[in-house]
Design an enzyme around this catalytic site. Sequence first.
Site, PDB file in Angstrom:
ATOM      1  N   CYS A  54       0.102   5.762  -9.833  1.00 47.58           N
ATOM      2  CA  CYS A  54       0.285   4.357  -9.444  1.00 47.58           C
ATOM      3  C   CYS A  54       0.810   4.247  -8.012  1.00 47.58           C
ATOM      4  CB  CYS A  54       1.258   3.653 -10.371  1.00 47.58           C
ATOM      5  SG  CYS A  54       0.700   3.606 -12.056  1.00 47.58           S
ATOM      6  N   CYS A  81       6.747   5.348  -0.890  1.00 46.74           N
ATOM      7  CA  CYS A  81       6.812   4.993   0.513  1.00 46.74           C
ATOM      8  C   CYS A  81       8.262   4.787   0.922  1.00 46.74           C
ATOM      9  CB  CYS A  81       6.015   3.716   0.742  1.00 46.74           C
ATOM     10  SG  CYS A  81       6.667   2.340  -0.194  1.00 46.74           S
ATOM     11  N   CYS A 131       9.117  -2.113  -5.202  1.00 42.21           N
ATOM     12  CA  CYS A 131       9.911  -0.877  -5.106  1.00 42.21           C
ATOM     13  C   CYS A 131      11.303  -1.094  -5.691  1.00 42.21           C
ATOM     14  CB  CYS A 131      10.024  -0.428  -3.664  1.00 42.21           C
ATOM     15  SG  CYS A 131       8.430  -0.096  -2.902  1.00 42.21           S
TER      16      CYS A 131
END
Lengths: 326, 392
Positions: A54, A81, A131
């Site tokens: 994912c 990231c 995130c």
Amino acid sequence: MAKNDLIGASLWDEYSNKVTDRMNNPRHQGEIFEEDVKKRGNKLIVADFGAESCGDAVRLYWEVDPKTDIIVDSKFKSFGCGTAIASSDIMTELCVGKTVQEAVKITNIDVEMALRDDPDTPAVPAQKMHCSVMAYDVIKKAAGQYLNVDSESFEEEIIVCECARVSLKTIQEVIRLNDLKTVEEITDYTKAGGFCKSCIKPGGHEEKEYYLVDILADVRREMDEEKMKAAADASAAGEIKFEDMTLVQQIKAVDAVIDENVRQFLIMDGGNMEVIDIKPNDEYIDIYIRYLGACSGCASSSTGTLYAIETTLKEKLSSKIRVLPI
Amino acid sequence: MQVYLDNNATTMVAPEVVEAMNPFFTELYGNPNSLHKFGTATHPALSRAIDQVYTALNASDEDDIIFTSCATESNNWVLQSIYNDYIKNGEKDHIITSEVEHPSILSTCAWLEQQGVKVTYLPVNEEGRVEAHVVKSFITQKTALVSVMWASNETGVINPIKEIGEVCKEAGVLFHSDAVQAVGKIPVDLQDVHVDFVSMSAHKFHGPKGVGALFIKNSQPLSPLLHGGDQMSGRRSGTLNVPYIVGMGKAIEMATQNIEQTMASIRAKRDHLEDELLKLSDTFTVGKREHRTPNTILISVKGVEGEGMLWDLNNAGIGASTGSACASEDLEANSVMLAIGADSELAHTGIRLSLSRYTTDEEVEYVIEHFKKAVERLRAISSSFAKQAPTA
């Protein structure tokens, strides 16, 4: 779409300095090992959330003192990231010193707020919010393990988006917490609907039990009902400002004031009035009225009488009121 | 040090190109359509630019090469006009393309589907190539167009355009190729290959942004996308962008003169870079080198998410790219990685490095050093390389 959207977003420039700093130098990156924790008589919890397929995965480590339930140390490992790494790093920091029961109350909002440079500027652009949602999810998973909530019960959550493994509950919570109004926002916050798109609405390549459009509509309806109920309760208790009332409540309130203070004088002169509509209009609230009987056509209806009505309503309900005869 | 390794996105304009363009802004600024000398004074340079482009692509004088604003326009022109000319009237109903095309093809095809056109998106093989026999198997009596890119922007993988051209010729189906990543990087000979329409863009071969072209074999019919003052024989209206056309001519000439030598030089640097990066454990690159444009590497680094990698490279002054998740604004995994059937765990680990003829050995060494450092740092953080197993 407008001037500011005409060139592509400079995604990284929208990160706060804290996000940049935590990505470049994460403080709590690393592992906690079983044998070390045992020596100290503590309990190790290691929880995974997300998947590399994912694009984001995080592993959270807690060393918990079993006597107090306090998280004495926490570390993380992350595939992701910059914002995923920064969120994980700040999340472990928020956990340390709290009991497991306290830690489970940390939300994605807390994680994101902790990454802000100033309280009014988001730490990351909207499409990066997922995130911090992941940091929130992994805490719940770790807490579930520690508190011996049957891990089956976690797996039996209703998963709406299989690609991103986002549960119905998460979606409902995220809509509520962040006051989301569109499916695109749900995707930004949770990743749900960001991959195969089957879960957005019926007609995708996979049939689903739940669709984001329906969940959004249901939650928004519940939120509206709750808001209305709160308004009704507050109104019953006389604690609500005119501006916060529903339209029906406003009409009732205006009628009540008119009945009590104005109508009898109009009727004495062979006239009457009715409230036609109430509309917010920038800093005003416009109340449209129509005169009946002898009042219509009376010279005073646009001067003295109107002034009296408006003044009374302003005094009793809100200084923002303007009365407009039609 | 600043190292630009994103030459598949865009390139530096060659200084000689800028020099060739310069007079056409303040001195020779006339409109080529005007009758007076200010207008006609631009004609020699335009003719030269046209010759440069025809020569570079070995086009015949019977072919049309029409200047456009970019390859997106060229691609839209072909797809929309094929729809208008052959599909709207019911003669045909079908277009074939591939899964890994540029968005200017895929988005236009999605729009055509909304108009009722049947679109087949061909799969690619494990190397990322579209195979001619697969194209053949999907062609029907109602197929109006096959559109397959010459080389991939993501992987540099070159498709067997000559074979696909033969298949289309045999079946009597029009064939378009988006050659944006091929022109100026590898030899493109439009008399050797049977292709009806070819799109290209100057800024991919050290020309300016904002100018491209569409090659139309034998000047065959294709209704215009832009209607207006009938410039370019009425095929594409709009005042001729003289300085940019001149720049494109100069750029394509420079890119294709001695192309074998240039390719060999870039290839040597690319191969060295690739060899060094593949020494890192758990890495692989997509596509055989001999099937790729000589400047491109798409490398997967297990356990390192693409955008995180770009972040570290950027901190070291290196510009690279990824088609995966976070770098672009949507959340899709690298479509090419998925299309070639890479393990889904690796779909977010692709990094594209694309060199140019200006890339130096020193820059390559610098990138090797900093790429390795970034991988080391990010793998130290990565959950994929964690030792302690989850406790439940």
